[in-house]
Design an enzyme around this catalytic site. Sequence first.
Site, PDB file in Angstrom:
ATOM      1  N   ARG A 126      33.459 -28.355  25.452  1.00  0.00           N
ATOM      2  CA  ARG A 126      34.040 -28.914  24.198  1.00  0.00           C
ATOM      3  C   ARG A 126      35.342 -29.674  24.447  1.00  0.00           C
ATOM      4  O   ARG A 126      36.191 -29.792  23.572  1.00  0.00           O
ATOM      5  CB  ARG A 126      34.269 -27.817  23.160  1.00  0.00           C
ATOM      6  CG  ARG A 126      32.999 -27.152  22.699  1.00  0.00           C
ATOM      7  CD  ARG A 126      33.179 -26.431  21.379  1.00  0.00           C
ATOM      8  NE  ARG A 126      31.944 -25.779  21.020  1.00  0.00           N
ATOM      9  CZ  ARG A 126      31.598 -24.569  21.445  1.00  0.00           C
ATOM     10  NH1 ARG A 126      32.423 -23.894  22.217  1.00  0.00           N
ATOM     11  NH2 ARG A 126      30.450 -24.050  21.086  1.00  0.00           N
ATOM     12  N   LYS A 148      38.465 -44.383  23.080  1.00  0.00           N
ATOM     13  CA  LYS A 148      37.044 -44.544  22.737  1.00  0.00           C
ATOM     14  C   LYS A 148      36.232 -44.292  24.005  1.00  0.00           C
ATOM     15  O   LYS A 148      36.490 -44.915  25.044  1.00  0.00           O
ATOM     16  CB  LYS A 148      36.753 -45.953  22.240  1.00  0.00           C
ATOM     17  CG  LYS A 148      36.956 -46.127  20.759  1.00  0.00           C
ATOM     18  CD  LYS A 148      36.382 -47.455  20.308  1.00  0.00           C
ATOM     19  CE  LYS A 148      36.718 -47.717  18.852  1.00  0.00           C
ATOM     20  NZ  LYS A 148      36.272 -49.042  18.418  1.00  0.00           N
ATOM     21  N   GLU A 190      38.566 -60.637  27.334  1.00  0.00           N
ATOM     22  CA  GLU A 190      39.057 -59.563  26.441  1.00  0.00           C
ATOM     23  C   GLU A 190      40.540 -59.768  26.117  1.00  0.00           C
ATOM     24  O   GLU A 190      41.003 -59.421  25.038  1.00  0.00           O
ATOM     25  CB  GLU A 190      38.833 -58.179  27.059  1.00  0.00           C
ATOM     26  CG  GLU A 190      37.364 -57.746  27.120  1.00  0.00           C
ATOM     27  CD  GLU A 190      36.858 -57.038  25.842  1.00  0.00           C
ATOM     28  OE1 GLU A 190      37.559 -57.034  24.817  1.00  0.00           O
ATOM     29  OE2 GLU A 190      35.730 -56.497  25.901  1.00  0.00           O
ATOM     30  N   LYS A 241      47.476 -53.223  21.567  1.00  0.00           N
ATOM     31  CA  LYS A 241      46.410 -52.259  21.228  1.00  0.00           C
ATOM     32  C   LYS A 241      47.012 -50.940  20.719  1.00  0.00           C
ATOM     33  O   LYS A 241      46.520 -50.349  19.761  1.00  0.00           O
ATOM     34  CB  LYS A 241      45.498 -52.023  22.446  1.00  0.00           C
ATOM     35  CG  LYS A 241      44.363 -51.074  22.127  1.00  0.00           C
ATOM     36  CD  LYS A 241      43.238 -51.074  23.132  1.00  0.00           C
ATOM     37  CE  LYS A 241      42.168 -50.076  22.667  1.00  0.00           C
ATOM     38  NZ  LYS A 241      40.995 -50.034  23.527  1.00  0.00           N
ATOM     39  N   GLU A 251      39.342 -45.189  13.679  1.00  0.00           N
ATOM     40  CA  GLU A 251      38.674 -46.336  13.038  1.00  0.00           C
ATOM     41  C   GLU A 251      38.046 -45.938  11.702  1.00  0.00           C
ATOM     42  O   GLU A 251      36.826 -45.942  11.537  1.00  0.00           O
ATOM     43  CB  GLU A 251      37.628 -46.916  14.002  1.00  0.00           C
ATOM     44  CG  GLU A 251      37.288 -48.360  13.686  1.00  0.00           C
ATOM     45  CD  GLU A 251      36.444 -49.003  14.789  1.00  0.00           C
ATOM     46  OE1 GLU A 251      36.900 -49.085  15.938  1.00  0.00           O
ATOM     47  OE2 GLU A 251      35.324 -49.438  14.475  1.00  0.00           O
ATOM     48  N   ARG A 261      41.577 -50.560  12.970  1.00  0.00           N
ATOM     49  CA  ARG A 261      41.172 -50.633  14.381  1.00  0.00           C
ATOM     50  C   ARG A 261      39.935 -51.510  14.547  1.00  0.00           C
ATOM     51  O   ARG A 261      39.675 -52.020  15.641  1.00  0.00           O
ATOM     52  CB  ARG A 261      40.919 -49.210  14.924  1.00  0.00           C
ATOM     53  CG  ARG A 261      40.587 -49.217  16.402  1.00  0.00           C
ATOM     54  CD  ARG A 261      40.554 -47.828  17.029  1.00  0.00           C
ATOM     55  NE  ARG A 261      40.257 -47.933  18.441  1.00  0.00           N
ATOM     56  CZ  ARG A 261      40.425 -46.978  19.338  1.00  0.00           C
ATOM     57  NH1 ARG A 261      40.897 -45.816  18.959  1.00  0.00           N
ATOM     58  NH2 ARG A 261      40.124 -47.168  20.615  1.00  0.00           N
ATOM     59  N   ASN A 265      37.366 -55.071  17.420  1.00  0.00           N
ATOM     60  CA  ASN A 265      35.970 -55.428  17.715  1.00  0.00           C
ATOM     61  C   ASN A 265      35.724 -56.926  17.509  1.00  0.00           C
ATOM     62  O   ASN A 265      34.574 -57.371  17.501  1.00  0.00           O
ATOM     63  CB  ASN A 265      35.008 -54.641  16.819  1.00  0.00           C
ATOM     64  CG  ASN A 265      35.055 -53.160  17.126  1.00  0.00           C
ATOM     65  OD1 ASN A 265      35.228 -52.781  18.281  1.00  0.00           O
ATOM     66  ND2 ASN A 265      34.940 -52.332  16.110  1.00  0.00           N
ATOM     67  N   HIS A 268      32.806 -58.946  19.038  1.00  0.00           N
ATOM     68  CA  HIS A 268      31.805 -57.996  19.519  1.00  0.00           C
ATOM     69  C   HIS A 268      30.484 -58.066  18.763  1.00  0.00           C
ATOM     70  O   HIS A 268      29.487 -57.530  19.236  1.00  0.00           O
ATOM     71  CB  HIS A 268      32.355 -56.573  19.489  1.00  0.00           C
ATOM     72  CG  HIS A 268      33.281 -56.282  20.637  1.00  0.00           C
ATOM     73  ND1 HIS A 268      34.446 -56.996  20.821  1.00  0.00           N
ATOM     74  CD2 HIS A 268      33.209 -55.401  21.666  1.00  0.00           C
ATOM     75  CE1 HIS A 268      35.050 -56.544  21.911  1.00  0.00           C
ATOM     76  NE2 HIS A 268      34.325 -55.584  22.444  1.00  0.00           N
ATOM     77  N   HIS A 272      27.924 -57.836  21.522  1.00  0.00           N
ATOM     78  CA  HIS A 272      27.000 -56.709  21.710  1.00  0.00           C
ATOM     79  C   HIS A 272      25.545 -57.154  21.566  1.00  0.00           C
ATOM     80  O   HIS A 272      24.669 -56.686  22.300  1.00  0.00           O
ATOM     81  CB  HIS A 272      27.298 -55.596  20.698  1.00  0.00           C
ATOM     82  CG  HIS A 272      28.459 -54.724  21.109  1.00  0.00           C
ATOM     83  ND1 HIS A 272      29.055 -53.828  20.264  1.00  0.00           N
ATOM     84  CD2 HIS A 272      29.117 -54.628  22.283  1.00  0.00           C
ATOM     85  CE1 HIS A 272      30.034 -53.208  20.900  1.00  0.00           C
ATOM     86  NE2 HIS A 272      30.105 -53.689  22.118  1.00  0.00           N
ATOM     87  N   HIS A 285      30.157 -57.565  30.084  1.00  0.00           N
ATOM     88  CA  HIS A 285      30.600 -57.281  28.719  1.00  0.00           C
ATOM     89  C   HIS A 285      31.661 -58.298  28.252  1.00  0.00           C
ATOM     90  O   HIS A 285      31.564 -58.859  27.163  1.00  0.00           O
ATOM     91  CB  HIS A 285      31.152 -55.851  28.646  1.00  0.00           C
ATOM     92  CG  HIS A 285      31.767 -55.515  27.325  1.00  0.00           C
ATOM     93  ND1 HIS A 285      31.015 -55.322  26.186  1.00  0.00           N
ATOM     94  CD2 HIS A 285      33.064 -55.394  26.938  1.00  0.00           C
ATOM     95  CE1 HIS A 285      31.819 -55.073  25.170  1.00  0.00           C
ATOM     96  NE2 HIS A 285      33.065 -55.112  25.605  1.00  0.00           N
TER      97      HIS A 285
END
Length: 386
Positions: A126, A148, A190, A241, A251, A261, A265, A268, A272, A285
């Site tokens: 956990r 993330k 990026e 950031k 987010e 947040r 993206n 993206h 994506h 990416h």
Amino acid sequence: MGHKRKLEFVTPSRRYEIEIGDSLLELSGRWAKKCLGAAAKRVVVVSNLTVYALYGETVTTSLTASGFVVSHWLMKDGERFKTLASAEKLLEFLSHENIQRTDAIIALGGGVVGDLAGFTSAIYLRGIEYFQIPTTLLAMIDSSVGGKTGVNSAFGKNLIGAFHQPKGVLIDIATLETLPQRELTAGFCEMIKHAAISGTALLKKTDELLRKLEFDQNTEFQISNFRSEIAELIAANIAFKTKIVANDERENINKTSPKSRKILNFGHTLGHALEKVTNYRYLKHGEAVGYGILFAAELSKTLDLCGEKDVKLLNDVLHRVGPLPRLANIDEQEVFEAFRSDKKNVAGSLQMILLKGIGKPVIISANEIPHSAIRKVLKRFLQKWS
Ligand code: NAD
Ligand code: GLY
């Protein structure tokens, strides 16, 4: 100014340090000891064969010298191995090695290693501590900070994951010297994403560095001559950031202000989708995000949100990062379908991050945008880059 920088990442859940500098890998043991305290006995270095062959020994030697019992687990190299199956293998390894909650993982590599190692750290017992030692430009400015973590699956990219902040981030810019040129290009894409949503100051700084690096199709980025500038730009990206994540660590799905947040993206939605329809094998990416930035800018212009000048500026800066692989044989309908499974869907509608100008991101539900406009811009875009 020298290459050394120290930043603090402060979020509601955690405060940690990000150290940027030259030849820091040699100090990784001392640094991990300082961050973890005396209770930690064992660390597992998670990496891939490529990166471990370059830097594994330096990191392991330093960790061992600081009193840690060190083991390592190497994944196969590539986005397509950022999967639950890889995470499960790592979990088995951690269990087999009897890793305890006081022990830690060190992610040594790019965003793929970092996301997988971070995700596994989040779910093993956990949650155990992990560190990020990013070795790609993209990971240094983006994926290693902010917490993330996640893996890809058949139903989309990064759709399985967890928010789990690292205990610390160590950025050794010397590692960029072995990074293939194409990966530098991806990292710069990026950076331009951050600059586009941050404002003209960061965009100008990014552009200035890219001009100095004098990339053209016949030369290579000469980064060793510009370590200080690169360190400064990495720090500026992380600072930007940090500011966004501090306000909206997880987010919040209901947040639609430019401080959400979600704005990180930017680029993206198409990015994506392009990665998905090419089975994560064709584009890096960051390259996919590069295309996504240009597409979002085009769509923003078509919707009269921003002007031609801003679109041209983004195209010009992106041009300097080097060539992006052409988008030949990409099926428009498939891309459109991929938009629908994007994780930025809220209440059944895709949330698009568009621009009202440089540094002025806006979050708009795709329901509010005529489908015909999206289709038209997409068609034109894929044709232009085919
Ligand atoms: P990557 O991790 O695949 O690394 C790119 C390539 O460079 C790999 O082949 C790797 O082995 C090699 N490499 C790494 N460091 C090297 C070095 N110093 N010298 C030589 N080779 C080196 O790709 P990436 O661009 O770093 O990361 C992309 C991933 O990051 C994607 O999965 C993306 O979803 C994720 N990401 C996550 C976040 C986040 O917030 N968690 C943000 C952005 C991107
Ligand atoms: N890379 C996007 C984020 O960290 O939110």
